[in-house]
Design a protein around this motif. Structure first.
Motif, PDB file in Angstrom:
ATOM      1  N   GLY A 171       0.808  -1.215   0.000  1.00  0.00           N
ATOM      2  CA  GLY A 171       0.000   0.000   0.000  1.00  0.00           C
ATOM      3  C   GLY A 171       0.836   1.256   0.000  1.00  0.00           C
ATOM      4  N   VAL A 172       0.179   2.319  -0.386  1.00  0.00           N
ATOM      5  CA  VAL A 172       0.785   3.640  -0.401  1.00  0.00           C
ATOM      6  C   VAL A 172      -0.183   4.584   0.330  1.00  0.00           C
ATOM      7  CG1 VAL A 172       1.655   5.485  -1.869  1.00  0.00           C
ATOM      8  CG2 VAL A 172       1.813   3.120  -2.648  1.00  0.00           C
ATOM      9  N   THR A 173       0.253   5.161   1.380  1.00  0.00           N
ATOM     10  CA  THR A 173       1.603   5.099   1.944  1.00  0.00           C
ATOM     11  C   THR A 173       1.639   4.080   3.091  1.00  0.00           C
ATOM     12  OG1 THR A 173       1.102   6.905   3.492  1.00  0.00           O
ATOM     13  CG2 THR A 173       2.063   7.532   1.370  1.00  0.00           C
ATOM     14  N   ASN A 174       2.840   3.527   3.328  1.00  0.00           N
ATOM     15  CA  ASN A 174       2.974   2.551   4.412  1.00  0.00           C
ATOM     16  C   ASN A 174       2.579   3.144   5.756  1.00  0.00           C
ATOM     17  OD1 ASN A 174       3.831   0.297   2.966  1.00  0.00           O
ATOM     18  ND2 ASN A 174       5.995   0.876   3.083  1.00  0.00           N
ATOM     19  N   ASP A 175       2.895   4.423   5.970  1.00  0.00           N
ATOM     20  CA  ASP A 175       2.675   5.027   7.290  1.00  0.00           C
ATOM     21  C   ASP A 175       1.232   5.453   7.526  1.00  0.00           C
ATOM     22  OD1 ASP A 175       2.890   7.168   5.460  1.00  0.00           O
ATOM     23  OD2 ASP A 175       3.667   8.517   7.006  1.00  0.00           O
ATOM     24  N   VAL A 176       0.381   5.404   6.509  1.00  0.00           N
ATOM     25  CA  VAL A 176      -1.023   5.761   6.699  1.00  0.00           C
ATOM     26  C   VAL A 176      -1.938   4.667   6.148  1.00  0.00           C
ATOM     27  CG1 VAL A 176      -2.849   7.436   6.138  1.00  0.00           C
ATOM     28  CG2 VAL A 176      -0.542   8.248   6.694  1.00  0.00           C
ATOM     29  N   CYS A 177      -1.785   4.334   4.880  1.00  0.00           N
ATOM     30  CA  CYS A 177      -2.751   3.454   4.203  1.00  0.00           C
ATOM     31  C   CYS A 177      -2.491   1.970   4.412  1.00  0.00           C
ATOM     32  CB  CYS A 177      -2.772   3.768   2.708  1.00  0.00           C
ATOM     33  SG  CYS A 177      -3.108   5.504   2.374  1.00  0.00           S
ATOM     34  N   THR A 178      -1.274   1.587   4.770  1.00  0.00           N
ATOM     35  CA  THR A 178      -0.942   0.174   4.942  1.00  0.00           C
ATOM     36  C   THR A 178      -1.028  -0.256   6.398  1.00  0.00           C
ATOM     37  OG1 THR A 178       0.594   0.383   3.079  1.00  0.00           O
ATOM     38  CG2 THR A 178       0.785  -1.605   4.412  1.00  0.00           C
ATOM     39  N   VAL A 179      -0.524   0.550   7.299  1.00  0.00           N
ATOM     40  CA  VAL A 179      -0.361   0.143   8.695  1.00  0.00           C
ATOM     41  C   VAL A 179      -1.684  -0.252   9.345  1.00  0.00           C
ATOM     42  CG1 VAL A 179      -0.393   2.526   9.603  1.00  0.00           C
ATOM     43  CG2 VAL A 179       0.768   0.730  10.887  1.00  0.00           C
ATOM     44  N   TYR A 180      -2.737   0.507   9.143  1.00  0.00           N
ATOM     45  CA  TYR A 180      -3.983   0.249   9.870  1.00  0.00           C
ATOM     46  C   TYR A 180      -4.723  -1.000   9.385  1.00  0.00           C
ATOM     47  CZ  TYR A 180      -2.729   4.806  11.587  1.00  0.00           C
ATOM     48  OH  TYR A 180      -2.021   5.846  12.132  1.00  0.00           O
ATOM     49  N   PRO A 181      -4.916  -1.194   8.078  1.00  0.00           N
ATOM     50  CA  PRO A 181      -5.555  -2.449   7.662  1.00  0.00           C
ATOM     51  C   PRO A 181      -4.709  -3.674   8.006  1.00  0.00           C
ATOM     52  CG  PRO A 181      -5.006  -1.097   5.739  1.00  0.00           C
ATOM     53  CD  PRO A 181      -4.742  -0.268   6.945  1.00  0.00           C
ATOM     54  N   ALA A 182      -3.382  -3.549   7.915  1.00  0.00           N
ATOM     55  CA  ALA A 182      -2.515  -4.692   8.251  1.00  0.00           C
ATOM     56  C   ALA A 182      -2.712  -5.099   9.704  1.00  0.00           C
ATOM     57  CB  ALA A 182      -1.053  -4.338   7.973  1.00  0.00           C
ATOM     58  N   LEU A 183      -2.688  -4.123  10.611  1.00  0.00           N
ATOM     59  CA  LEU A 183      -2.867  -4.420  12.033  1.00  0.00           C
ATOM     60  C   LEU A 183      -4.274  -4.930  12.320  1.00  0.00           C
ATOM     61  CD1 LEU A 183      -0.900  -1.415  13.583  1.00  0.00           C
ATOM     62  CD2 LEU A 183      -0.168  -3.815  13.454  1.00  0.00           C
ATOM     63  N   THR A 184      -5.271  -4.373  11.653  1.00  0.00           N
ATOM     64  CA  THR A 184      -6.659  -4.824  11.832  1.00  0.00           C
ATOM     65  C   THR A 184      -6.793  -6.284  11.419  1.00  0.00           C
ATOM     66  OG1 THR A 184      -7.554  -2.602  11.497  1.00  0.00           O
ATOM     67  CG2 THR A 184      -9.064  -4.446  11.117  1.00  0.00           C
ATOM     68  N   LEU A 185      -6.222  -6.637  10.275  1.00  0.00           N
ATOM     69  CA  LEU A 185      -6.320  -8.016   9.787  1.00  0.00           C
ATOM     70  C   LEU A 185      -5.645  -8.998  10.743  1.00  0.00           C
ATOM     71  CD1 LEU A 185      -5.872  -7.234   6.030  1.00  0.00           C
ATOM     72  CD2 LEU A 185      -7.789  -8.525   7.000  1.00  0.00           C
ATOM     73  N   VAL A 186      -4.487  -8.625  11.297  1.00  0.00           N
ATOM     74  CA  VAL A 186      -3.819  -9.489  12.275  1.00  0.00           C
ATOM     75  C   VAL A 186      -4.740  -9.693  13.478  1.00  0.00           C
ATOM     76  CG1 VAL A 186      -1.900  -9.645  13.927  1.00  0.00           C
ATOM     77  CG2 VAL A 186      -1.453  -8.971  11.568  1.00  0.00           C
ATOM     78  N   ARG A 187      -5.328  -8.614  13.969  1.00  0.00           N
ATOM     79  CA  ARG A 187      -6.244  -8.715  15.117  1.00  0.00           C
ATOM     80  C   ARG A 187      -7.444  -9.609  14.802  1.00  0.00           C
ATOM     81  NH1 ARG A 187      -5.161  -3.234  15.736  1.00  0.00           N
ATOM     82  NH2 ARG A 187      -7.118  -2.657  14.727  1.00  0.00           N
ATOM     83  N   GLU A 188      -7.851  -9.636  13.546  1.00  0.00           N
ATOM     84  CA  GLU A 188      -9.001 -10.451  13.148  1.00  0.00           C
ATOM     85  C   GLU A 188      -8.621 -11.896  12.830  1.00  0.00           C
ATOM     86  OE1 GLU A 188     -11.165  -8.444  10.033  1.00  0.00           O
ATOM     87  OE2 GLU A 188     -11.655  -6.738  11.331  1.00  0.00           O
ATOM     88  N   GLY A 189      -7.351 -12.252  13.067  1.00  0.00           N
ATOM     89  CA  GLY A 189      -6.940 -13.636  12.924  1.00  0.00           C
ATOM     90  C   GLY A 189      -6.317 -14.008  11.589  1.00  0.00           C
ATOM     91  N   TYR A 190      -6.059 -13.036  10.751  1.00  0.00           N
ATOM     92  CA  TYR A 190      -5.397 -13.300   9.471  1.00  0.00           C
ATOM     93  C   TYR A 190      -3.891 -13.353   9.671  1.00  0.00           C
ATOM     94  CZ  TYR A 190      -9.791 -12.179   7.060  1.00  0.00           C
ATOM     95  OH  TYR A 190     -11.095 -12.174   6.611  1.00  0.00           O
ATOM     96  N   GLU A 191      -3.222 -14.070   8.791  1.00  0.00           N
ATOM     97  CA  GLU A 191      -1.763 -14.056   8.727  1.00  0.00           C
ATOM     98  C   GLU A 191      -1.408 -13.050   7.640  1.00  0.00           C
ATOM     99  OE1 GLU A 191       1.591 -17.503   8.342  1.00  0.00           O
ATOM    100  OE2 GLU A 191      -0.503 -18.131   8.574  1.00  0.00           O
ATOM    101  N   VAL A 192      -0.603 -12.054   7.979  1.00  0.00           N
ATOM    102  CA  VAL A 192      -0.389 -10.925   7.071  1.00  0.00           C
ATOM    103  C   VAL A 192       1.083 -10.736   6.762  1.00  0.00           C
ATOM    104  CG1 VAL A 192      -0.703  -8.431   6.769  1.00  0.00           C
ATOM    105  CG2 VAL A 192      -2.449  -9.769   7.977  1.00  0.00           C
ATOM    106  N   GLN A 193       1.386 -10.620   5.459  1.00  0.00           N
ATOM    107  CA  GLN A 193       2.706 -10.189   5.004  1.00  0.00           C
ATOM    108  C   GLN A 193       2.535  -8.838   4.322  1.00  0.00           C
ATOM    109  OE1 GLN A 193       5.583 -12.685   3.016  1.00  0.00           O
ATOM    110  NE2 GLN A 193       4.391 -14.530   3.461  1.00  0.00           N
ATOM    111  N   VAL A 194       3.349  -7.875   4.707  1.00  0.00           N
ATOM    112  CA  VAL A 194       3.373  -6.572   4.046  1.00  0.00           C
ATOM    113  C   VAL A 194       4.631  -6.495   3.191  1.00  0.00           C
ATOM    114  CG1 VAL A 194       3.700  -4.084   4.400  1.00  0.00           C
ATOM    115  CG2 VAL A 194       1.932  -5.316   5.685  1.00  0.00           C
TER     116      VAL A 194
END
Length: 194
Positions: free
Chosen positions: A112-135
Motif C-alpha cells: 500500500g501507499v503510503t505505508n505510514d497511513v494506508c498500509t499500517v492500519y488495515p494490516a494491524l486490523t487483519l492481524v487482530r481479526e486472525g489473518y496471517e499478514v505479510q506486508v
C-alpha cells in the motif's frame, strides 16, 4: 506453530491506494521502483490466479487514479476496485472488508501507499481479526524514511511479517520449473535488468 508458506492456493493480495498522486508523495523509495514492484505483484497475482482486491481513496482529488497499468494486468479487479471516500483504514470500509472476506483466504499479502497511513492500519486490523499478514515493504513507501521505518516497525511489532517483492514472488512461485514459475522468474529477471 510451524510456518505454512503462502501459496497461490491459500493467499490473497490487497493492493491499497497505488494512485498516481499518492505515489508522488513517497520519498522513502524511488517512484519507478515503487511502481515496478507494485505492478510485479499484480502480474504475479494474474499469473498465479491469486484473488486480488484493489482499492483507491478519493480518486478525483489529489490522490488521483490508480495506476493505469493495473487496468491492463487485472482488468476485472480494476473495474471492481473499492472506491473509498476518505476512510483511512480500508478495513473500516464495509465494501473493502467484505471483498477481503469474500476471497476466502486467511493469508493476506498487502502492499500500500503510503505505508505510514494506508498500509499500517488495515494490516494491524487483519492481524487482530486472525489473518496471517505479510506486508511487501518495497511495494509501498512513505513521505519520509523515518515515517516508513516507524510504520514498518509498528506493523512488525503488531504481528505482521515484513517481506520484499522478490521474496514474496519466490515464496508464491514455489518452483521456477513450473510453467507459472518460469513466467515469474522472467518478471524478476526483467525487473533486475530493467
Amino acid at each position: 506453530m510451524p510456518y505454512e508458506k503462502f501459496s497461490a492456493d491459500n493467499a490473497a493480495l490487497l493492493l491499497i491506494d497505488h494512485q498516481v498522486g499518492t505515489m508522488g508523495w513517497v520519498t522513502s523509495i524511488p517512484y519507478e521502483e515503487l511502481k515496478r514492484n507494485a505492478l510485479m505483484l499484480a502480474q504475479t497475482a494474474a499469473i498465479l490466479k491469486i484473488p486480488t482486491v484493489l482499492t483507491a481513496s478519493m480518486e478525483e482529488h489529489a490522490q488521483g487514479p490508480l495506476l493505469s497499468e493495473l487496468k491492463d494486468i487485472l482488468p476485472t479487479e480494476y473495474e471492481g476496485r473499492i472506491k473509498r471516500l476518505g476512510i483511512v483504514n480500508a478495513m473500516e470500509d464495509e465494501h473493502f472488508a467484505a471483498a477481503v472476506k469474500a476471497t476466502g483466504r486467511k493469508k493476506i499479502i498487502i502492499a500500500g501507499v503510503t505505508n505510514d497511513v494506508c498500509t499500517v492500519y488495515p494490516a494491524l486490523t487483519l492481524v487482530r481479526e486472525g489473518y496471517e499478514v505479510q506486508v511487501v515493504a518495497d511495494a509501498g513507501g512513505s513521505p519520509t524514511d523515518r515515517a516508513d521505518d516507524i510504520a514498518l516497525r509498528r506493523m512488525e511489532k503488531g504481528g505482521v511479517t515484513l517481506t520484499s517483492t522478490n521474496q514474496v514472488i519466490a515464496e508464491l512461485a514455489g518452483s521456477w520449473a513450473s510453467p507459472e514459475g518460469g513466467q515469474l522468474v522472467q518478471l524478476i529477471v526483467g525487473a533486475i535488468g530493467g
